[in-house]
Design a protein around this motif. Structure first.
Motif, PDB file in Angstrom:
ATOM      1  N   THR A  19       0.849  -1.189   0.000  1.00 32.81           N
ATOM      2  CA  THR A  19       0.000   0.000   0.000  1.00 32.81           C
ATOM      3  C   THR A  19       0.886   1.241   0.000  1.00 32.81           C
ATOM      4  OG1 THR A  19      -0.143   0.358   2.396  1.00 32.81           O
ATOM      5  CG2 THR A  19      -1.586  -1.321   1.447  1.00 32.81           C
ATOM      6  N   GLU A  20       0.268   2.405  -0.181  1.00 30.76           N
ATOM      7  CA  GLU A  20       1.050   3.645  -0.151  1.00 30.76           C
ATOM      8  C   GLU A  20       1.584   3.943   1.248  1.00 30.76           C
ATOM      9  OE1 GLU A  20      -1.233   7.442  -0.096  1.00 30.76           O
ATOM     10  OE2 GLU A  20      -2.905   6.158  -0.756  1.00 30.76           O
ATOM     11  N   HIS A  21       1.091   3.220   2.238  1.00 27.56           N
ATOM     12  CA  HIS A  21       1.562   3.398   3.607  1.00 27.56           C
ATOM     13  C   HIS A  21       2.497   2.272   4.041  1.00 27.56           C
ATOM     14  CE1 HIS A  21      -1.590   6.401   3.719  1.00 27.56           C
ATOM     15  NE2 HIS A  21      -2.482   5.477   3.413  1.00 27.56           N
ATOM     16  N   GLY A  22       2.873   1.397   3.085  1.00 30.61           N
ATOM     17  CA  GLY A  22       3.779   0.309   3.395  1.00 30.61           C
ATOM     18  C   GLY A  22       3.102  -1.045   3.236  1.00 30.61           C
ATOM     19  N   PRO A  23       3.859  -2.141   3.382  1.00 26.47           N
ATOM     20  CA  PRO A  23       3.281  -3.483   3.226  1.00 26.47           C
ATOM     21  C   PRO A  23       2.295  -3.789   4.350  1.00 26.47           C
ATOM     22  CG  PRO A  23       5.532  -3.635   4.046  1.00 26.47           C
ATOM     23  CD  PRO A  23       5.299  -2.187   3.708  1.00 26.47           C
ATOM     24  N   ALA A  24       1.280  -4.583   4.021  1.00 25.63           N
ATOM     25  CA  ALA A  24       0.270  -4.959   5.010  1.00 25.63           C
ATOM     26  C   ALA A  24      -0.220  -6.373   4.724  1.00 25.63           C
ATOM     27  CB  ALA A  24      -0.902  -3.976   4.969  1.00 25.63           C
ATOM     28  N   ARG A  25      -0.608  -7.067   5.783  1.00 30.64           N
ATOM     29  CA  ARG A  25      -1.081  -8.443   5.660  1.00 30.64           C
ATOM     30  C   ARG A  25      -2.559  -8.472   5.287  1.00 30.64           C
ATOM     31  NH1 ARG A  25       0.882  -8.308  10.592  1.00 30.64           N
ATOM     32  NH2 ARG A  25      -1.163  -8.843  11.488  1.00 30.64           N
ATOM     33  N   GLY A  26      -2.908  -9.418   4.435  1.00 28.06           N
ATOM     34  CA  GLY A  26      -4.300  -9.595   4.052  1.00 28.06           C
ATOM     35  C   GLY A  26      -4.644 -11.063   3.943  1.00 28.06           C
ATOM     36  N   LYS A  27      -5.885 -11.338   3.577  1.00 30.71           N
ATOM     37  CA  LYS A  27      -6.376 -12.709   3.447  1.00 30.71           C
ATOM     38  C   LYS A  27      -6.991 -12.859   2.058  1.00 30.71           C
ATOM     39  CE  LYS A  27      -8.494 -14.235   6.979  1.00 30.71           C
ATOM     40  NZ  LYS A  27      -9.543 -14.296   8.015  1.00 30.71           N
ATOM     41  N   GLY A  82     -14.012 -20.579  -8.164  1.00 34.52           N
ATOM     42  CA  GLY A  82     -12.599 -20.410  -8.481  1.00 34.52           C
ATOM     43  C   GLY A  82     -12.103 -18.984  -8.417  1.00 34.52           C
ATOM     44  N   THR A  83     -12.998 -18.005  -8.357  1.00 41.93           N
ATOM     45  CA  THR A  83     -12.564 -16.610  -8.224  1.00 41.93           C
ATOM     46  C   THR A  83     -12.038 -16.354  -6.820  1.00 41.93           C
ATOM     47  OG1 THR A  83     -14.796 -15.877  -7.616  1.00 41.93           O
ATOM     48  CG2 THR A  83     -14.216 -15.837  -9.956  1.00 41.93           C
ATOM     49  N   GLU A  84     -11.273 -15.273  -6.688  1.00 39.57           N
ATOM     50  CA  GLU A  84     -10.631 -14.972  -5.405  1.00 39.57           C
ATOM     51  C   GLU A  84     -11.111 -13.615  -4.868  1.00 39.57           C
ATOM     52  OE1 GLU A  84      -6.410 -17.334  -5.734  1.00 39.57           O
ATOM     53  OE2 GLU A  84      -6.530 -15.329  -6.589  1.00 39.57           O
ATOM     54  N   ARG A  85     -11.147 -13.519  -3.551  1.00 44.19           N
ATOM     55  CA  ARG A  85     -11.586 -12.295  -2.890  1.00 44.19           C
ATOM     56  C   ARG A  85     -10.547 -11.899  -1.840  1.00 44.19           C
ATOM     57  NH1 ARG A  85     -16.918 -13.441  -0.370  1.00 44.19           N
ATOM     58  NH2 ARG A  85     -15.683 -14.253   1.382  1.00 44.19           N
ATOM     59  N   PHE A  86     -10.077 -10.658  -1.929  1.00 46.39           N
ATOM     60  CA  PHE A  86      -9.055 -10.169  -1.006  1.00 46.39           C
ATOM     61  C   PHE A  86      -9.691  -9.294   0.062  1.00 46.39           C
ATOM     62  CE2 PHE A  86      -6.392  -6.622   0.337  1.00 46.39           C
ATOM     63  CZ  PHE A  86      -5.288  -7.281   0.845  1.00 46.39           C
ATOM     64  N   SER A  87      -9.174  -9.400   1.282  1.00 49.00           N
ATOM     65  CA  SER A  87      -9.560  -8.471   2.342  1.00 49.00           C
ATOM     66  C   SER A  87      -8.356  -8.227   3.233  1.00 49.00           C
ATOM     67  CB  SER A  87     -10.733  -9.012   3.168  1.00 49.00           C
ATOM     68  OG  SER A  87     -10.373 -10.204   3.834  1.00 49.00           O
ATOM     69  N   LEU A  88      -8.219  -6.973   3.673  1.00 47.54           N
ATOM     70  CA  LEU A  88      -7.123  -6.602   4.562  1.00 47.54           C
ATOM     71  C   LEU A  88      -7.463  -7.047   5.973  1.00 47.54           C
ATOM     72  CD1 LEU A  88      -4.414  -4.995   4.436  1.00 47.54           C
ATOM     73  CD2 LEU A  88      -5.720  -2.992   5.187  1.00 47.54           C
ATOM     74  N   GLU A  89      -6.470  -7.560   6.689  1.00 50.26           N
ATOM     75  CA  GLU A  89      -6.704  -7.939   8.080  1.00 50.26           C
ATOM     76  C   GLU A  89      -7.145  -6.716   8.874  1.00 50.26           C
ATOM     77  OE1 GLU A  89      -6.885 -10.802   9.221  1.00 50.26           O
ATOM     78  OE2 GLU A  89      -5.669 -12.145   7.979  1.00 50.26           O
ATOM     79  N   ASP A  90      -8.097  -6.906   9.783  1.00 48.29           N
ATOM     80  CA  ASP A  90      -8.658  -5.790  10.544  1.00 48.29           C
ATOM     81  C   ASP A  90      -7.592  -5.055  11.347  1.00 48.29           C
ATOM     82  OD1 ASP A  90     -11.084  -4.328  11.529  1.00 48.29           O
ATOM     83  OD2 ASP A  90     -10.422  -5.148  13.436  1.00 48.29           O
ATOM     84  N   ASP A  91      -6.687  -5.811  11.981  1.00 40.63           N
ATOM     85  CA  ASP A  91      -5.629  -5.167  12.768  1.00 40.63           C
ATOM     86  C   ASP A  91      -4.728  -4.309  11.889  1.00 40.63           C
ATOM     87  OD1 ASP A  91      -6.574  -6.302  15.062  1.00 40.63           O
ATOM     88  OD2 ASP A  91      -5.119  -7.941  15.115  1.00 40.63           O
ATOM     89  N   ALA A 129      -6.633  -0.782  -0.085  1.00 41.15           N
ATOM     90  CA  ALA A 129      -5.816  -1.997  -0.100  1.00 41.15           C
ATOM     91  C   ALA A 129      -6.370  -3.005  -1.104  1.00 41.15           C
ATOM     92  CB  ALA A 129      -5.759  -2.613   1.290  1.00 41.15           C
ATOM     93  N   THR A 130      -7.686  -3.121  -1.161  1.00 34.97           N
ATOM     94  CA  THR A 130      -8.315  -4.048  -2.111  1.00 34.97           C
ATOM     95  C   THR A 130      -8.042  -3.613  -3.549  1.00 34.97           C
ATOM     96  OG1 THR A 130     -10.058  -4.587  -0.526  1.00 34.97           O
ATOM     97  CG2 THR A 130     -10.494  -5.065  -2.844  1.00 34.97           C
ATOM     98  N   GLN A 131      -8.164  -2.314  -3.810  1.00 29.93           N
ATOM     99  CA  GLN A 131      -7.883  -1.803  -5.152  1.00 29.93           C
ATOM    100  C   GLN A 131      -6.425  -2.044  -5.533  1.00 29.93           C
ATOM    101  OE1 GLN A 131      -9.101   2.305  -5.335  1.00 29.93           O
ATOM    102  NE2 GLN A 131     -11.164   1.867  -4.589  1.00 29.93           N
ATOM    103  N   GLN A 132      -5.518  -1.838  -4.570  1.00 29.38           N
ATOM    104  CA  GLN A 132      -4.110  -2.044  -4.840  1.00 29.38           C
ATOM    105  C   GLN A 132      -3.816  -3.514  -5.108  1.00 29.38           C
ATOM    106  OE1 GLN A 132      -1.811  -0.002  -5.530  1.00 29.38           O
ATOM    107  NE2 GLN A 132      -0.078  -1.428  -5.567  1.00 29.38           N
ATOM    108  N   TRP A 133      -4.452  -4.412  -4.346  1.00 26.01           N
ATOM    109  CA  TRP A 133      -4.274  -5.850  -4.578  1.00 26.01           C
ATOM    110  C   TRP A 133      -4.726  -6.233  -5.981  1.00 26.01           C
ATOM    111  CZ3 TRP A 133      -1.888 -10.044  -2.866  1.00 26.01           C
ATOM    112  CH2 TRP A 133      -2.293 -11.281  -3.372  1.00 26.01           C
ATOM    113  N   ASN A 134      -5.877  -5.725  -6.387  1.00 27.14           N
ATOM    114  CA  ASN A 134      -6.398  -6.024  -7.721  1.00 27.14           C
ATOM    115  C   ASN A 134      -5.451  -5.512  -8.820  1.00 27.14           C
ATOM    116  OD1 ASN A 134      -8.662  -7.279  -6.644  1.00 27.14           O
ATOM    117  ND2 ASN A 134      -9.880  -5.406  -6.661  1.00 27.14           N
TER     118      ASN A 134
END
Length: 399
Positions: free
Chosen positions: A345-353, A360-369, A389-394
């Motif tokens: 992200t523009e604020h640095g790396p972050a963990r997601g799920k 077969g499609t995939e869905r990304f979400s950033l960890e709440d913490d 974060a979701t837009q950046q992942w895509n």
């Protein structure tokens, strides 16, 4: 349609029962014999007989060979499998996975490294033949999935190379961690280490048979006779229904639900015990308002956890609430396949799920913490951080 092999383990599971059931299902004994012969074990012979258990016909497997007292290590068995030219690569891989499952359990039980584990009963010729023969049979069936009933282990005690032990034997108990166990009062070793390793390696889920159209059924006989019950393992080969077969990204397991009604705790006390439960390994904790039998307002405190954590959760509830009784249920759970990922992200790396949906499609979400951390550092809302974060992942995935 996808093919599925379902194991009904009413009387447990062992290596010879499994191989017998697969041959009874239709796998050629000659195919098994050819593969076993390439292991170059002197004078090994596979006997296939039809027997009756409590009046029911089944296939009984017996491996005959001169007596051997060698205690093999894992690398000895793997080398034996690797050089066998009569076994397919798929069957070799499966056989090694089953032996690795046993080796890891034995290493933990005996407190030694995997390289130093001695295979005693499981390293005997008949167990090697059962495992390798099963791997050959499974590979030949070309199935898409394997499911199984819950696994009974039996009760009582048995004598092994290390002395007298309770049923299930230590290695069997370790192998079956994470596998749903069925209650049984039968005083016998129903499930052996070999059988436990085979079914844990093969099965993707445990419980009732999935919706499927059966094509063939096979029965493998155990050595012992059990009063009032046929000592057989049943396997059913069939096609799963479209609704089941389409759930390729859906996993299944069992969890324990603990619940208790509390009518004399403050909100702070309930919050405290909920945190204690989560810190101890609960999968989820929630509170539901209710009205009890005398008209008093109360709270249902619910906890979901893995079966191995149930005793710990119960202890926390008894020690940190006023409850004197806890309800317990074993529930089958379906869940989407997921894995941890990292997004820049523009604020640095972050963990997601990253979750895989049934189509077969995939869905990304950033960890709440992580969303809270980045929101605090940037002054943005957590909702905006999640969206960015979701837009950046895509964008990362489209490159």
């Amino acid at each position: 349609m996808k093919t599925n092999l379902h194991f009904d383990c009413l009387s447990g599971i062992s290596g010879d029962m499994t191989l017998g059931a697969l041959i009874d299902l239709g796998v050629s004994p000659e195919l098994i014999r050819t593969g076993l012969a390439s292991l170059e074990i002197p004078d090994l012979e596979l006997r296939v007989d039809e027997v009756k258990k409590c009046g029911f016909r089944a296939t009984y497997i017996r491996v005959e060979h001169p007596e051997q007292k060698a205690h093999r290590h894992l690398h000895h068995i793997e080398a034996m499998i690797d050089k066998a030219d009569g076994i397919s690569d798929g069957a070799k891989t499966l056989a090694r996975r089953i032996f690795l499952c046993i080796g890891e359990a034995e290493a933990k039980v005996h407190g030694c490294s995997l390289q130093k584990v001695h295979f005693h009963e499981v390293g005997a010729v008949d167990s090697i033949a059962d495992i390798v023969g099963t791997a050959i049979a499974i590979d030949a069936l070309k199935i898409d999935s394997v499911t199984s009933s819950t696994i009974p282990t039996g009760t009582g005690a048995i004598t092994i190379d290390h002395g007298r032990v309770a049923v299930p034997a230590p290695a069997t108990a370790e192998i079956l961690t994470g596998v749903p166990i069925a209650y049984s009062e039968i005083e016998s070793e129903l499930t052996t280490p070999t059988g436990a390793a085979i079914i844990k390696t093969l099965a993707s889920s445990f419980g009732p048979a999935p919706a499927m159209t059966p094509h063939r059924v096979g029965y493998g006989a155990g050595t012992r006779d059990i009063d009032g019950q046929a000592n057989v393992l049943r396997v059913t080969l069939g096609e799963r229904q479209d609704s089941e077969a389409s759930l390729g990204a859906v996993e299944s397991d069992h969890v324990t639900l603990l619940e208790t009604n509390i009518d004399d705790a403050t909100a702070e006390q309930l919050a405290d015990v909920s945190q204690r439960l989560m810190h101890a390994g609960a999968l989820d904790v929630w509170q539901t308002p209710c009205v009890m039998k005398k008209g008093r307002l109360a709270t249902v405190l619910s906890v979901i956890c893995g079966g191995s954590k149930a005793a710990t959760m119960q202890s926390i509830l008894f020690q940190n609430t006023s409850t004197i009784g806890i309800r317990r249920q074993i529930l089958q759970r379906t869940k989407l396949s997921r894995r941890a990922v990292e997004v820049e992200t523009e604020h640095g790396p972050a963990r997601g799920k990253l979750v895989t949906l049934p189509d077969g499609t995939e869905r990304f979400s950033l960890e709440d913490d992580e969303a809270k951390r980045l929101a605090s550092a940037s002054g943005k809302s957590t909702a905006l951080i999640q969206s960015e974060a979701t837009q950046q992942w895509n964008r990362q995935q489209s490159k």
